[in-house]
Motif scaffolding. Structure first.
Motif: not given
Length: 70
Positions: A36-58
């Motif tokens: 959720i916090n990452a989505i808020k960040y991405l709405n205001q910042n440009e990022v080229d690459l995301i390292f993402l955990d697939i198994h997170m709660p919620d």
């Protein structure tokens, strides 16, 4: 290349962060413990690459991908 890490496990973020910082072509902008916090960040910042955990709660990594698809 600007990147972020999204992972609910602190140790995983720390290890990945060290690995990214050792690579001169990657610039770690931010680390997030939830999507959720990452989505808020991405709405205001440009990022080229995301390292993402697939198994997170919620909010799984798959949920995250569906949310940011444009």
């Amino acid at each position: 290349m600007n990147c972020i890490i999204i992972d609910d496990e602190e140790m995983a973020r720390a290890i990945m962060g060290k690995m990214i910082k050792s690579l001169s072509q990657l610039n770690l902008l931010q680390e997030f413990s939830n999507a959720i916090n990452a989505i808020k960040y991405l709405n205001q910042n440009e990022v080229d690459l995301i390292f993402l955990d697939i198994h997170m709660p919620d909010f799984t990594g798959f949920d995250f991908i569906q949310t940011i698809e444009r």
